[in-house]
Design a protein around this motif. Sequence first.
Motif, PDB file in Angstrom:
ATOM      1  N   VAL A 115       0.867  -1.180   0.000  1.00 37.00           N
ATOM      2  CA  VAL A 115       0.000   0.000   0.000  1.00 37.00           C
ATOM      3  C   VAL A 115       0.901   1.226   0.000  1.00 37.00           C
ATOM      4  CG1 VAL A 115      -1.799   1.284   1.199  1.00 37.00           C
ATOM      5  CG2 VAL A 115      -1.828  -1.233   1.216  1.00 37.00           C
ATOM      6  N   SER A 116       0.845   1.995  -1.082  1.00 31.84           N
ATOM      7  CA  SER A 116       1.668   3.188  -1.245  1.00 31.84           C
ATOM      8  C   SER A 116       0.854   4.422  -0.858  1.00 31.84           C
ATOM      9  CB  SER A 116       2.140   3.294  -2.699  1.00 31.84           C
ATOM     10  OG  SER A 116       2.919   4.449  -2.914  1.00 31.84           O
ATOM     11  N   VAL A 117       1.484   5.347  -0.145  1.00 25.11           N
ATOM     12  CA  VAL A 117       0.771   6.483   0.454  1.00 25.11           C
ATOM     13  C   VAL A 117       1.082   7.780  -0.279  1.00 25.11           C
ATOM     14  CG1 VAL A 117       0.225   7.656   2.612  1.00 25.11           C
ATOM     15  CG2 VAL A 117       1.159   5.339   2.673  1.00 25.11           C
ATOM     16  N   ALA A 136      -1.898   7.234   9.552  1.00 22.32           N
ATOM     17  CA  ALA A 136      -3.310   6.914   9.315  1.00 22.32           C
ATOM     18  C   ALA A 136      -3.437   5.791   8.300  1.00 22.32           C
ATOM     19  CB  ALA A 136      -4.049   8.168   8.833  1.00 22.32           C
ATOM     20  N   ALA A 137      -2.591   5.821   7.265  1.00 26.64           N
ATOM     21  CA  ALA A 137      -2.616   4.745   6.277  1.00 26.64           C
ATOM     22  C   ALA A 137      -2.214   3.417   6.904  1.00 26.64           C
ATOM     23  CB  ALA A 137      -1.690   5.088   5.111  1.00 26.64           C
ATOM     24  N   LEU A 138      -1.221   3.440   7.794  1.00 23.74           N
ATOM     25  CA  LEU A 138      -0.809   2.205   8.459  1.00 23.74           C
ATOM     26  C   LEU A 138      -1.949   1.622   9.296  1.00 23.74           C
ATOM     27  CD1 LEU A 138       1.391   0.141   9.305  1.00 23.74           C
ATOM     28  CD2 LEU A 138       1.900   1.675  11.227  1.00 23.74           C
ATOM     29  N   THR A 139      -2.629   2.460  10.050  1.00 21.98           N
ATOM     30  CA  THR A 139      -3.719   1.941  10.884  1.00 21.98           C
ATOM     31  C   THR A 139      -4.844   1.377  10.019  1.00 21.98           C
ATOM     32  OG1 THR A 139      -4.766   4.135  11.065  1.00 21.98           O
ATOM     33  CG2 THR A 139      -3.164   3.538  12.752  1.00 21.98           C
ATOM     34  N   TRP A 140      -5.081   1.998   8.859  1.00 19.06           N
ATOM     35  CA  TRP A 140      -6.098   1.471   7.934  1.00 19.06           C
ATOM     36  C   TRP A 140      -5.685   0.107   7.405  1.00 19.06           C
ATOM     37  CZ3 TRP A 140      -5.862   0.314   2.662  1.00 19.06           C
ATOM     38  CH2 TRP A 140      -7.083   0.063   2.026  1.00 19.06           C
ATOM     39  N   VAL A 141      -4.426  -0.031   6.997  1.00 15.73           N
ATOM     40  CA  VAL A 141      -3.944  -1.314   6.483  1.00 15.73           C
ATOM     41  C   VAL A 141      -4.102  -2.402   7.536  1.00 15.73           C
ATOM     42  CG1 VAL A 141      -1.915  -2.585   5.690  1.00 15.73           C
ATOM     43  CG2 VAL A 141      -2.347  -0.277   4.825  1.00 15.73           C
TER      44      VAL A 141
END
Length: 319
Positions: A115-117, A136-141
């Motif tokens: 997953v690229s941010v 935030a992207a990490l917590t979503w993943v």
Amino acid sequence: MTYAIDPELVPWLDMLPKMTFSDRDSVLAARASMEDVKNVAPAYEPVNPLDIRDTTVPGPSGAPDVPVRVYAPANRDGVVPGLLYIHGGGFIVGDLDTFHTGLLRLVDQLGVVIVSVDYRLAPEHPFPAPVEDCYAALTWVAAKAAELGIDPARLGVAGDSAGGGLAAAVALLARDRGGPALSFQYLGIPELDDRLDTPSMRAYVDTPIWNRPNAIFSWTSYLGTEPGGPDVSPYAAPARAEDLSGLPPTFVVTSQFDPLRDEGIAYAQRLMQAGVNTELHHYPGTFHGSSLVEAAAVSKRMLADELDGLRRGLRVDTK
């Protein structure tokens, strides 16, 4: 200054993108010319079918949603390792397309989900906006691991250049906030220290692609103030973190003629001293971003080592 750059890289020096930052106009011009960076490396044609989609994830509290690009093997059998990838660009340039070719290769050859941010950029959005977008992207993943086909026990974070610094900061945030458990962090030529006082940072004022003047502008843009002050957060400049214990196993890459060289080496040493399982790979004759020249033997070694490090760090099933 004259540098003993690897002979295979020398013919490419005039063809590599010229990054010179001095004001807002120079940033806008660099963003417009990022296509030049993408065109240096040859296109990569995956051997295996891949699923690629763009979406958005919930942003930090009170902030916009964060665009991400999800890469996944189309024919995966069960869950696979996952990797949050954070692009480079001095905190001020770069987007989802900048490292697209490289991520295609990683997903194709490793069989992992990446997953690229597309985090917000400075100077319009200084710290903490970029790192909070990435977190935030990490917590979503982590929350969507089952839906994404990711094994939550094999979730890592990776980045190059400023993305390497942001990856290190995300790992610190995950540890300190009791966030997602990371199994690995890959820090490629990372930008970690706003104090700009290492021997390599003082010496390399005119090296290709990245140099001390660019680093000064980068940090000033990211922090929104002069770098090197007393109150800079370790989540902005991870080299300032006093305690590196409890971080995930780490793979650090540095290049000889890179002003960021010594801060990367020092961070790796401190991780080792803190009891973190750490590998440090240093490449003579290289400069910041020289791996764009994929035909050079040293670039091939760097890519092979990166693939091997990610394969081992994410415990990719090689059966």
